[in-house]
Design a protein around this motif. Structure first.
Motif, PDB file in Angstrom:
ATOM      1  N   PRO A  84       0.772  -0.955  -0.095  1.00  0.00           N
ATOM      2  CA  PRO A  84      -0.318  -0.120  -0.386  1.00  0.00           C
ATOM      3  C   PRO A  84       1.301   1.379  -0.145  1.00  0.00           C
ATOM      4  O   PRO A  84       1.950   1.553   0.589  1.00  0.00           O
TER       5      PRO A  84
ATOM      6  N   LYS B 139      -5.397   3.483   4.872  1.00  0.00           N
ATOM      7  CA  LYS B 139      -4.306   2.319   4.061  1.00  0.00           C
ATOM      8  C   LYS B 139      -5.686   0.779   4.479  1.00  0.00           C
ATOM      9  O   LYS B 139      -4.478   0.047   3.745  1.00  0.00           O
TER      10      LYS B 139
ATOM     11  N   ALA C 133       6.290   0.086   2.354  1.00  0.00           N
ATOM     12  CA  ALA C 133       6.884   1.170   0.886  1.00  0.00           C
ATOM     13  C   ALA C 133       8.226   1.809   1.782  1.00  0.00           C
ATOM     14  O   ALA C 133       9.208   1.854   1.102  1.00  0.00           O
TER      15      ALA C 133
ATOM     16  N   GLN D  51      10.278   0.379   6.119  1.00  0.00           N
ATOM     17  CA  GLN D  51      10.205  -0.326   8.270  1.00  0.00           C
ATOM     18  C   GLN D  51      10.091  -1.878   8.040  1.00  0.00           C
ATOM     19  O   GLN D  51      10.294  -2.122   9.203  1.00  0.00           O
TER      20      GLN D  51
ATOM     21  N   LYS E 174       8.153   7.614  19.063  1.00  0.00           N
ATOM     22  CA  LYS E 174       7.711   8.678  18.430  1.00  0.00           C
ATOM     23  C   LYS E 174       7.019   9.330  19.846  1.00  0.00           C
ATOM     24  O   LYS E 174       7.403   9.515  21.145  1.00  0.00           O
TER      25      LYS E 174
ATOM     26  N   ARG F 159      11.582   5.590   8.783  1.00  0.00           N
ATOM     27  CA  ARG F 159      11.931   5.833   7.458  1.00  0.00           C
ATOM     28  C   ARG F 159      12.735   6.064   6.700  1.00  0.00           C
ATOM     29  O   ARG F 159      13.142   6.556   7.419  1.00  0.00           O
TER      30      ARG F 159
ATOM     31  N   SER G  45       5.532   9.678   8.711  1.00  0.00           N
ATOM     32  CA  SER G  45       4.284   8.682   8.106  1.00  0.00           C
ATOM     33  C   SER G  45       2.775   9.564   8.187  1.00  0.00           C
ATOM     34  O   SER G  45       2.789  10.563   8.471  1.00  0.00           O
TER      35      SER G  45
ATOM     36  N   PHE H  82       0.043   8.920   9.279  1.00  0.00           N
ATOM     37  CA  PHE H  82      -0.553   8.855  10.265  1.00  0.00           C
ATOM     38  C   PHE H  82      -0.566   9.542  11.557  1.00  0.00           C
ATOM     39  O   PHE H  82       0.305  10.185  12.489  1.00  0.00           O
TER      40      PHE H  82
END
Ligand code: UDP
Ligand code: MG
Length: 318
Positions: free
Chosen positions: A18, A82, A103, A106, A136, A208, A213, A215
């Motif tokens: 995805p 996603k 993609a 990660q 995070k 990444r 990201s 999200f």
């Protein structure tokens, strides 16, 4: 552990990727993925699902697939998320096993041969347990833990917090997932719900490679509410139970006040206390209606029976 399986028979491996605005990663990623798949000595297809990217992701995939028939592309008409991109990839895959992989590097591509080896050994689902996730924010760290605690406690499924979408699924698992037509899709819950013999493999989670990201906290919260409401009716039960307890306490208070009034006569009214109690119970009622509303909103989206996604273009499929 990284070893190439000794093939017992020939099979087709599908990879579902995805992508949402991954123009900086996609070419390098597909190249790296292909190298790993070629080492297995089996036929394979790479299905890239473009989840409505507004950068040059699709263009880059089209440039690659013109030279390579194993690469296929599904382009959504807009951004559907996603979970729906994975759903589309699973529905259009034809492999004996399907590997889902992000993609952004990660999900380590080197682990694919290990996944396939365990699948050949007889596991139906092989998934990566992601260790050392990049740090995070505090909220993004602790809210998911709370979510997994709640869902594991209050639902019949058991989801491992560090197991994500990086996984290999046998064809029969894919068929089972494809038969679940619910609109509010929380894939991690669905993998757990369908069951089957599973094997988790610890893996490192690098940062990444490029881009960032997509999200954010509100999308994660939305996904968490979808997960909780799809797999548990505990919030509704907790509401009924709290309602029962509060009514019981109110009944005891009422009896106490009646007896006190009969014996001591009418007291000077305590307005402040009454106002606080009214606000407290008003709050509880609104909160309860909100939870009911979440379930009703999800019933509303389910009964409309809209498709999970709309494909505007597809390339490489027969
Ligand atoms: N992705 C997607 N749709 C989305 C968000 C992400 O298809 O709405 C893809 C993204 O391009 C990547 C994978 O899903 O290949 C994982 O996304 P991301 O790295 O943003 O998620 P995280 O690693 O932070 O969980
Ligand atoms: Mg990522």
């Amino acid at each position: 552990m990284n070893f190439i399986p000794a093939p017992k028979k020939s099979f087709l491996i599908s990879c579902v990727v995805p992508v949402y605005n991954e123009e900086k990663n996609i070419t390098n990623f597909i190249t790296a993925l292909k190298i790993q798949l070629q080492q297995l000595g089996q036929s394979f297809e790479i299905i890239v699902v473009d989840d409505g990217s507004y950068d040059h992701t699709s263009k880059k995939v089209i440039a690659l697939l013109k030279k390579d028939r194993s690469i296929k592309l599904l382009s959504f008409s807009r951004h559907f998320g996603k979970e729906n991109a994975l759903t589309a990839g699973l529905e259009r895959s034809s492999g004996d096993c399907v590997i889902m992989i992000d993609a952004d590097f990660q999900h380590p591509v080197e682990l694919i041969s290990t996944f396939v080896q365990y699948w050949i050994e007889g596991y139906d689902i092989v998934y990566g347990i992601q260790k050392n996730r990049p740090r995070k924010s505090l909220l993004k760290n602790y809210l998911p833990r709370l979510f997994y605690f709640l869902i594991n406690k209050f639902s019949k499924i058991n989801i491992m917090p560090d197991a994500g979408d990086f996984r290999l699924l046998d064809r029969k698992v894919v068929n089972a997932l494809n038969s679940l037509k619910e609109y509010n899709r929380f894939m991690k819950g669905l993998y757990a719900w369908v069951g089957f013999k599973s094997k988790g493999i610890p893996c490192n989670t690098p940062k990444r490679r490029a881009g960032k990201s997509t999200f954010n906290l509100s999308q994660l919260t939305e996904l968490a509410i979808t997960g909780l409401t799809s797999f548990s009716d505990a919030p509704l039960r907790i509401l009924s139970f709290s309602g029962f307890i509060l009514s019981f306490i109110a009944l005891i208070c009422a009896i106490y006040i009646i007896i006190k009034t009969l014996i001591l006569g009418i007291d000077v009214p305590g307005y402040a206390t009454i106002v606080v109690i009214i606000i407290f119970f008003g709050g509880i009622q609104l909160f309860s209606i909100g939870i009911l509303g979440e379930y009703i909103a999800r019933i509303f989206t389910e009964v409309k029976h809209r498709p999970h996604y709309i494909i505007s273009k597809e390339y490489g499929f027969e």
